[in-house]
Design a protein around this motif. Structure first.
Motif, PDB file in Angstrom:
ATOM      1  N   GLY A 359      30.792  28.224  46.885  1.00 44.40           N
ATOM      2  CA  GLY A 359      31.773  27.731  45.930  1.00 44.40           C
ATOM      3  C   GLY A 359      32.688  28.768  45.322  1.00 44.40           C
ATOM      4  N   ASN A 360      32.429  30.064  45.540  1.00 42.30           N
ATOM      5  CA  ASN A 360      33.360  31.063  45.025  1.00 42.30           C
ATOM      6  C   ASN A 360      33.265  32.325  45.872  1.00 42.30           C
ATOM      7  OD1 ASN A 360      30.890  32.063  44.018  1.00 42.30           O
ATOM      8  ND2 ASN A 360      31.969  33.143  42.397  1.00 42.30           N
ATOM      9  N   ALA A 361      34.052  33.331  45.507  1.00 39.02           N
ATOM     10  CA  ALA A 361      34.125  34.559  46.294  1.00 39.02           C
ATOM     11  C   ALA A 361      33.401  35.695  45.594  1.00 39.02           C
ATOM     12  CB  ALA A 361      35.580  34.942  46.533  1.00 39.02           C
ATOM     13  N   ASP A 362      32.625  36.467  46.361  1.00 36.74           N
ATOM     14  CA  ASP A 362      31.942  37.660  45.873  1.00 36.74           C
ATOM     15  C   ASP A 362      32.224  38.808  46.830  1.00 36.74           C
ATOM     16  OD1 ASP A 362      30.543  36.788  43.471  1.00 36.74           O
ATOM     17  OD2 ASP A 362      29.371  35.496  44.800  1.00 36.74           O
ATOM     18  N   LEU A 363      31.739  40.004  46.455  1.00 36.46           N
ATOM     19  CA  LEU A 363      31.947  41.187  47.277  1.00 36.46           C
ATOM     20  C   LEU A 363      30.742  41.433  48.171  1.00 36.46           C
ATOM     21  CD1 LEU A 363      33.565  43.743  44.797  1.00 36.46           C
ATOM     22  CD2 LEU A 363      34.662  41.987  46.213  1.00 36.46           C
ATOM     23  N   PHE A 364      31.028  41.855  49.402  1.00 39.37           N
ATOM     24  CA  PHE A 364      30.000  42.149  50.387  1.00 39.37           C
ATOM     25  C   PHE A 364      30.317  43.496  51.027  1.00 39.37           C
ATOM     26  CE2 PHE A 364      30.222  37.655  49.779  1.00 39.37           C
ATOM     27  CZ  PHE A 364      28.897  37.243  49.758  1.00 39.37           C
TER      28      PHE A 364
END
Length: 927
Positions: A359-364
C-alpha cells in the motif's frame, strides 16, 4: 573580509562580491506593517476598515478588517516598495477569518502582474503566512494583498496585521549553460585535483542534447574551462548522472532510440566526452541510471520494466566496451524505482531504491559485499519514502530521501513533503539529531548529500516558493548542530535536484533556474522562456567546526497514510474483468485521463512531478492507463516534449499505458447574456501519438472547433473531453460545440463533485443553474458518453473503458464508441446493455415495443441500490443486499420517439458509478 557574505552561525559564502553584505541577517524593509500609524503608505480598498482595538489586533493596537459578502469579490490592499532582482525577499503576514475565506498576494513589477501565493481556508485564529518573493526587474514593485477574496472560495470576514517584507542577499551565481537552449537536469562531480565536472540536458532546435563541461575554482569563483556536446546523445534524453573515483569521471544517461529507452555510459576527460557505451539493449524501458566508478570501469544500476512489465532495479558492470549480464536486485512481482549507487570501502557497490509494497513505498537496498542476502528493507514507514540518494563518507554510507503524504485519497498530490537523512549502520539507519527542527522537516524535497573533507554533512534541497517554483536551500550538519538555511539564489526553478560537491573550502551548488511565469498567452510567447544551469560556490571554512557525530536511531514519521487503507476499500487491486460482446472479447480497463503535475502552476508545489504521479497511478490506484494533463498555458516546447518522454518511459507494455495529453483550459470569465458564466470551458486533449509535436494554449481565444480543425490538419488521432461541466469556479462547458467522434465522452464526476444534474448526489459545490449539466446536454439531443477523472490531486474519479487490448489506439477507439463509464473512486465493475446493445451505443428505435435493460454489477463494498434512468427520469430503483448482482428490468411502456437509458449504481459508502447511455432511435431533444 571585503568579499565575504556571512550566513547565520558563521556559514559564509564567498564569490567575489563587490562589497560586504550579511547573508541570512534579515532586513525588514516595510514600515508601518502593523498599521500602528494608521494607513500611512498603504492604499486600502474603500471598504477596508482600520480597527483600533488591542483585543482584535494580533499585536499592538491596530489591524485592518475587510469583508466580502458575495461570490467573486475582493478587497485589495496595495503597497509600493523598492525591490531588486539581486535580492531574495520574504513576505510575511498574520491573518484570521470567518467562514474559511481566502487570502492572496499579487505583485506587479515593470507592468507585469503575477500571483505570488494564495492561502485558502484561513482559520478563525491568528495564523502567520510567509512566502519567498523575487523580481525580474529593479524598481518599484506593487504588492497587492487581497484580504479577503471570494473568487472560488467562501465569502467571509478577514483581519490582517503585522505585514512584513524581509530582504536577503544571495550569493552570485555563474551561468554554466552558456546562454543556449532550455536547460534542465544538471549533475555534478569533482575529481581529486579540484576540477568540477558538470552535465545537463539542453533542449535546442526541438530536441534534447546532452552537454558536458569542466570548470575550476579561481579565487572562490567557478569558471567554465570547456563545454562539449556528448557524441550521439540527442533526440530524447532522461536522467543524466555523473560519478567519479577522484581520478576518472563517467557520465550515464537514458536515451530513446527508435522508440526504445536504453542506458548509455561515457567517460569524460580533458579532451571531452568519450564514445558512449550502450549499457542496455533490451526492448524494455531502461531509465534512471546511477553509477559508481572504479579503476577498471563503472558499475551502473537502473530502473527497467523488462521483468513482466514490472519496474525492477538492475545492475551491470562496464569495462571498456564490454558490459556484464544485468543482475536483478529487487524482488520480482513488485514495482521499484529510482536507484542510487555508492561504492563501499571494499569497492563493492551498494544500491538503494524505493519500491511499492503493502500500500505504500519504502526504501530497499542491495549490498554488493553480501549479495546472497538479496533485497533488504531499510525503512518501514506509513508514508511514502522515495527519491533516495547515497554518498560515501569517512563514517560510511549516508542516505537521504524524501517522505511524502497525501490528504485522504489525493494520491496525485502531496500535502506533506519532508527530507530524511540517515547513516547506514549494521544496526540500521541512524539519523542526525535536530533534523526535525530544520527546514528539511517542514516542506522540502529532493535532498542531496555531500561530505566535506572534515566529515561534515552538507545537503541541498528544494523548498517551494508559493506557486512560483522552488528555491535551492543549503544546510550543514557539523556533527552536533545544524546551520541556518541559506537560499542559494534569488531565482526560482523547477522541482529538480540541486547538485552539491565540496572542493577544498568551497561547496559548489549546481542548479536549474528559470523565468517560467504563471501562464503564457500563446505558444509563441512561451518560446521566449529561459532555463539556465547556474552554479554558486559557498565558503565552508567558517562553518561550525566538525564535532563528534551525534546520531539517534531512525524513527519514521507517525502521520498515517490514509491512501493505503482507502485503496483497499476502493478495491484497487481488483482486475481481470472482461465481457463478450458481438463475438469479441472486451477487457475492462480503468484509468485517469485528467491529472496535473508540478508543471501546472496553479498547484505546482502541491502536485507531484510527472514521474511521481505515474508511480502513484500505477501502484496506489492500480490504473491500466493514465495521462498527465497539465494546462496548455503552462507548456512550452521543452515541457511538452518532456511530457511525451514521461508518458513513453512510464509505459509498461500490457500493464500500464501512458498518454501524451494536456488540458485545453479555456477559462474566459467574460460575461454577457449568452455567456453568463464565461465561455468555451475546459477540455482534456488525449492524443494517440505520444510524439505529437503540437500543444494548444486556449489563451489564444480559439473555439473548440478551431482546435479540432487544427488537429484534423495534422491527421491527429485524439479525443477532447469536457470537464467541470456546470462549474462556476472556472467556466462551464459550452454545449454549442459538439462532435461525436472527437468529443465522445465527458467527465460526469471529478474531485470537485458530480455534474450529473442539478441536485444530484455528491454534486459539485460551485455549479450553475440547470442548463450545463450532463443530463442537460443529453436533453438537448447531444450524444456523449460518460467517464470520471480526478483533476488536481488524483484518486477521486475513474474512467472505465471496455476495449479489446491495452493500446493507445484501442482505448481511444473504445472511447469513441462510448463503451465507457465513470466511478467516483471505487473500482465498481459494471456491464449495462439496453436491448442487447452495450452502453454508449446508438441503437434502433424501440417502435413501441418493451425495452430490456440488463445490468451486471460487482462492487468492492456493499451495494445500496441500482437505478435506471430514462430520458433523465429515474424509472426504476432496486435495493441490493451484497456486493454483486445481476438484474433485468423491462420497460413495458417506453414513450414514443427517441429514448436513452443509463444506469447509476450506489454503494452504501457513497461511492457511485454511472454508465454511458444507450440511445434508441435517432437522438433528439426531450420535449
Amino acid at each position: 573580509m571585503a568579499h565575504r557574505v556571512r550566513l547565520l552561525l558563521a556559514l559564509s559564502v564567498v564569490l567575489a562580491l563587490p562589497a560586504p553584505a550579511q547573508t541570512g541577517q534579515r532586513r525588514q524593509i516595510l514600515d508601518n506593517g502593523g498599521f500602528e500609524q494608521g494607513l500611512v503608505n498603504w492604499e486600502p480598498h474603500p471598504e477596508h476598515v482600520l480597527i483600533e482595538d488591542v483585543e482584535q489586533a494580533h499585536s499592538g493596537e491596530r489591524c485592518l478588517f475587510g469583508e466580502v459578502t458575495k461570490p467573486s469579490e475582493a478587497r485589495v490592499l496595495k503597497r509600493q516598495v523598492e525591490m531588486s532582482p539581486d535580492r531574495l525577499y520574504e513576505f510575511s503576514i498574520w491573518a484570521r477569518a470567518t467562514n474559511q475565506t481566502k487570502l492572496v498576494l499579487w505583485r506587479t513589477t515593470a507592468g507585469k502582474r503575477i500571483m505570488v501565493d494564495a492561502w485558502q481556508r484561513v482559520p478563525g485564529k491568528w495564523t502567520q503566512y510567509t512566502v519567498p518573493v523575487s523580481v525580474e526587474e529593479p524598481g518599484l514593485t506593487t504588492l497587492e494583498i487581497v484580504a479577503p477574496s471570494s473568487y472560488g472560495e467562501p465569502v467571509g470576514k478577514m483581519w490582517i496585521d503585522d505585514v512584513r517584507l524581509f530582504e536577503y542577499d544571495t550569493p552570485p551565481a555563474v551561468e554554466i549553460s552558456g546562454g543556449t537552449g532550455f536547460n534542465d537536469a544538471p549533475v555534478l562531480a569533482v575529481t581529486s585535483d579540484g576540477r568540477v565536472w558538470m552535465a545537463w540536458i539542453s533542449f535546442r532546435d526541438g530536441r534534447d542534447t546532452l552537454q558536458a563541461a569542466v570548470g575550476d575554482l579561481v579565487a572562490g569563483t567557478l569558471t567554465v574551462a570547456r563545454r562539449w556536446p556528448v557524441e550521439g546523445a540527442q533526440g530524447y534524453l532522461l536522467g543524466p548522472t555523473l560519478a567519479t573515483d577522484g581520478l576518472r569521471v563517467w557520465l550515464a544517461y537514458a536515451q530513446e532510440i527508435d522508440g526504445n529507452w536504453d542506458v548509455f555510459a561515457a567517460p569524460l576527460n580533458e579532451s571531452g566526452p568519450g564514445k558512449p557505451v550502450r549499457v542496455t539493449a533490451d526492448p524494455a524501458v531502461d531509465v534512471k541510471p546511477a553509477c559508481g566508478v572504479t579503476a577498471d570501469g563503472v558499475w551502473v544500476a537502473w530502473e527497467s520494466n523488462r521483468d513482466q512489465s514490472r519496474r525492477q532495479v538492475y545492475l551491470a558492470r562496464v569495462r571498456g566496451d564490454s558490459v556484464t549480464e544485468p543482475v536483478r536486485l529487487s524482488t520480482p512481482g513488485t514495482n521499484n524505482y529510482s536507484p542510487t549507487l555508492a561504492l563501499q570501502a571494499d569497492g563493492n557497490p551498494y544500491v538503494v531504491w524505493h519500491g511499492f509494497r503493502d500500500g505504500n513505498a519504502d526504501l530497499f537496498a542491495w549490498d554488493g559485499s553480501n549479495p546472497r542476502a538479496g533485497e533488504q528493507r531499510l525503512t518501514t514507514c506509513s508514508l511514502v519514502d522515495r527519491e533516495p540518494r547515497l554518498v560515501s563518507g569517512p563514517q560510511g554510507l549516508w542516505l537521504t530521501w524524501d517522505v511524502a503524504g497525501s490528504a485522504q485519497y489525493h494520491v496525485g498530490s502531496a500535502n506533506l513533503k519532508r527530507s530524511q537523512i540517515g547513516l547506514i549502520t549494521p544496526d540500521g539507519l541512524r539519523c542526525p539529531i535536530g533534523l526535525r527542527e530544520t527546514p528539511l522537516w517542514a516542506r522540502a524535497e529532493f535532498v542531496t548529500p555531500c561530505i566535506d573533507p572534515s566529515g561534515r554533512l552538507w545537503v541541498t534541497c528544494r523548498e517551494p516558493r508559493g506557486r512560483a517554483g522552488w528555491d535551492v536551500t543549503v544546510l550543514c550538519y557539523s556533527g552536533q548542530t545544524w546551520t541556518q538555511r541559506l537560499r542559494v539564489s534569488a531565482q526560482k526553478g523547477l522541482c529538480r535536484r540541486a547538485e552539491l560537491a565540496v572542493v577544498e573550502d568551497r561547496a559548489v551548488v549546481l542548479f536549474q533556474a528559470d523565468d517560467i511565469p504563471s501562464a503564457w498567452d500563446s505558444p509563441e510567447e512561451s518560446a521566449s522562456a529561459t532555463s539556465r544551469i547556474l552554479a554558486a560556490a559557498l565558503d565552508t571554512s567558517s562553518a561550525p567546526q566538525p564535532a563528534q557525530l551525534a546520531l539517534e536511531p531512525y524513527s519514521p514519521p507517525q502521520e498515517p497514510y490514509q491512501a493505503a487503507e482507502i485503496r483497499r476499500e476502493r478495491g484497487e487491486d481488483r482486475s481481470g474483468w472482461s465481457i463478450d460482446y458481438n463475438g469479441q472479447r472486451l477487457n475492462l480497463y480503468f484509468g485517469d485521463l485528467h491529472e496535473h503535475s508540478d508543471t501546472s502552476v496553479c498547484n505546482r508545489t502541491g502536485d507531484q512531478t510527472q514521474d511521481q504521479s505515474y508511480q502513484s497511478m500505477r501502484d496506489v490506484a492500480c490504473y491500466d492507463f493514465a495521462a498527465i494533463t497539465d494546462h496548455g498555458y503552462n507548456l512550452n516546447a521543452y515541457l511538452w516534449s518532456h511530457a511525451g518522454k514521461m508518458a513513453r518511459s512510464n509505459t509498461d507494455v500490457g500493464r500500464f499505458l501512458g498518454f501524451l495529453a494536456e488540458e485545453w483550459t479555456s477559462s474566459f470569465e467574460e460575461y454577457d447574456e449568452k455567456y453568463p458564466y464565461g465561455f468555451y470551458g475546459h477540455r482534456n486533449l488525449i492524443l494517440e501519438d505520444p510524439y505529437f509535436p503540437l500543444w494548444f494554449n486556449a489563451r489564444d481565444r480559439k473555439k473548440p472547433i478551431e482546435v479540432w480543425d487544427a488537429l484534423a490538419r495534422e491527421n491527429a488521432s485524439y479525443v477532447h473531453i469536457p470537464h467541470q461541466l456546470a462549474d462556476t469556479g472556472n467556466v462551464p462547458t459550452d454545449w454549442e460545440f459538439i462532435d461525436e467522434r472527437n468529443q465522445p465522452v465527458a467527465e460526469i464526476f471529478q474531485t470537485r463533485g458530480s455534474y450529473e444534474y442539478k441536485g444530484a448526489p455528491r454534486m459539485a459545490g460551485s455549479t450553475t443553474p440547470e442548463g450545463w449539466f450532463l443530463q442537460d446536454a443529453w436533453a438537448r439531443g447531444i450524444v456523449i458518453g460518460v467517464i470520471a477523472a480526478p483533476d488536481h490531486g488524483g484518486g477521486y474519479g475513474k474512467a472505465a473503458v471496455y476495449a479489446p487490448e491495452l493500446t493507445r489506439g484501442a482505448i481511444l477507439d473504445a472511447m469513441r464508441a462510448r463503451h465507457t463509464y465513470g466511478t467516483t473512486a471505487a473500482k465498481i465493475l459494471l456491464d449495462v446493455r439496453v436491448n442487447g446493445h452495450l452502453m454508449g451505443e446508438k441503437a434502433p428505435a424501440h417502435e413501441g415495443r418493451p425495452v430490456t435493460v440488463d445490468v451486471r454489477v460487482d462492487c468492492p463494498a456493499e451495494i445500496d441500490k441500482v437505478e435506471i434512468c430514462r430520458n433523465n427520469v429515474f424509472i426504476h430503483s432496486r435495493d441490493v443486499d451484497g456486493r454483486a448482482t445481476e438484474m433485468r428490468f423491462v420497460d413495458n411502456t417506453p414513450p414514443a420517439g427517441p429514448c436513452y437509458y443509463y444506469v447509476r449504481v450506489m454503494q452504501e459508502d457513497g461511492e457511485i458509478a454511472w454508465s454511458s447511455p444507450v440511445w434508441l432511435g435517432e437522438p433528439g431533444p426531450i420535449n
